[in-house]
Scaffold this motif. Structure first.
Motif, PDB file in Angstrom:
ATOM      1  N   MET A 131       0.847  -1.169   0.000  1.00  0.00           N
ATOM      2  CA  MET A 131       0.000   0.000   0.000  1.00  0.00           C
ATOM      3  C   MET A 131       0.888   1.225   0.000  1.00  0.00           C
ATOM      4  N   THR A 132       0.550   2.190  -0.815  1.00  0.00           N
ATOM      5  CA  THR A 132       1.357   3.391  -0.881  1.00  0.00           C
ATOM      6  C   THR A 132       1.169   4.220   0.385  1.00  0.00           C
ATOM      7  N   THR A 133       2.047   5.168   0.545  1.00  0.00           N
ATOM      8  CA  THR A 133       2.003   6.002   1.742  1.00  0.00           C
ATOM      9  C   THR A 133       0.717   6.821   1.799  1.00  0.00           C
ATOM     10  N   ARG A 134       0.301   7.361   0.654  1.00  0.00           N
ATOM     11  CA  ARG A 134      -0.910   8.177   0.611  1.00  0.00           C
ATOM     12  C   ARG A 134      -2.144   7.321   0.910  1.00  0.00           C
ATOM     13  N   ALA A 135      -2.223   6.132   0.331  1.00  0.00           N
ATOM     14  CA  ALA A 135      -3.360   5.245   0.580  1.00  0.00           C
ATOM     15  C   ALA A 135      -3.362   4.774   2.023  1.00  0.00           C
ATOM     16  N   SER A 136      -2.180   4.490   2.544  1.00  0.00           N
ATOM     17  CA  SER A 136      -2.087   4.085   3.949  1.00  0.00           C
ATOM     18  C   SER A 136      -2.509   5.210   4.876  1.00  0.00           C
ATOM     19  N   SER A 137      -2.132   6.429   4.544  1.00  0.00           N
ATOM     20  CA  SER A 137      -2.527   7.580   5.356  1.00  0.00           C
ATOM     21  C   SER A 137      -4.031   7.781   5.321  1.00  0.00           C
ATOM     22  N   LEU A 138      -4.639   7.600   4.135  1.00  0.00           N
ATOM     23  CA  LEU A 138      -6.089   7.730   4.011  1.00  0.00           C
ATOM     24  C   LEU A 138      -6.799   6.657   4.832  1.00  0.00           C
ATOM     25  N   ALA A 139      -6.305   5.415   4.755  1.00  0.00           N
ATOM     26  CA  ALA A 139      -6.917   4.323   5.527  1.00  0.00           C
ATOM     27  C   ALA A 139      -6.773   4.572   7.023  1.00  0.00           C
TER      28      ALA A 139
END
Length: 153
Positions: A1-9
């Motif tokens: 998972m990318t950093t941006r997607a992980s941050s959103l989750a």
């Protein structure tokens, strides 16, 4: 998972935890439903424009997501109730109220707003996709294999 997607989750998980979704599986299902509904609706609107099919799909996705949100939230609260009779009565009452309200909204969307029934059904069906993906991830993460029955040896 990318950093941006992980941050959103992670931000969604925090918001859901503050709203009472303390069970990690329920929280993950609600989070994924919100993200799936949001991204797929934006994708439909971007590809198809604000056509009847696109907004009908989005309406179905939002309806399914709201239904699941209230069902999951109520499930969390009802499991901690000590009186089983009241819990069953409350569950049945809320189920039929939610079913009636969903039917009324679908009727209004189709008859008065001119929504496309197939697009609405497709939008509502994304909750099935969410559950299938959640189940596949759970099976893959469990690492369990079929139990040997002794015939292979």
């Amino acid at each position: 998972m990318t950093t941006r997607a992980s941050s959103l989750a992670t931000s969604f998980d925090r918001m859901l935890f503050r709203r009472g979704f303390v069970n990690p599986d329920i929280r993950m299902l609600v989070r994924n439903q919100i993200l799936l509904a949001g991204f797929s609706t934006v994708f439909c609107l971007a590809v198809l424009g604000f056509s009847a099919w696109a907004w009908s799909y989005g309406a179905g996705a939002v309806l399914a997501t709201l239904n699941f949100w209230f069902l999951a939230g109520f499930g969390v609260r009802i499991t901690s109730q000590p009186n089983r009779t009241e819990a069953v009565l409350a569950t049945l009452t809320r189920f039929y109220l939610r079913l009636g309200l969903t039917g009324a909204v679908l009727y209004a969307l189709i008859v008065w707003a001119g929504a496309r029934p197939v697009a609405l059904l497709t939008g509502v069906s994304i909750i099935v996709v969410n559950f299938l993906c959640w189940g596949a991830v759970k099976i893959a993460a469990s690492g369990t294999r079929e139990a040997p029955n002794g015939k292979e040896a």
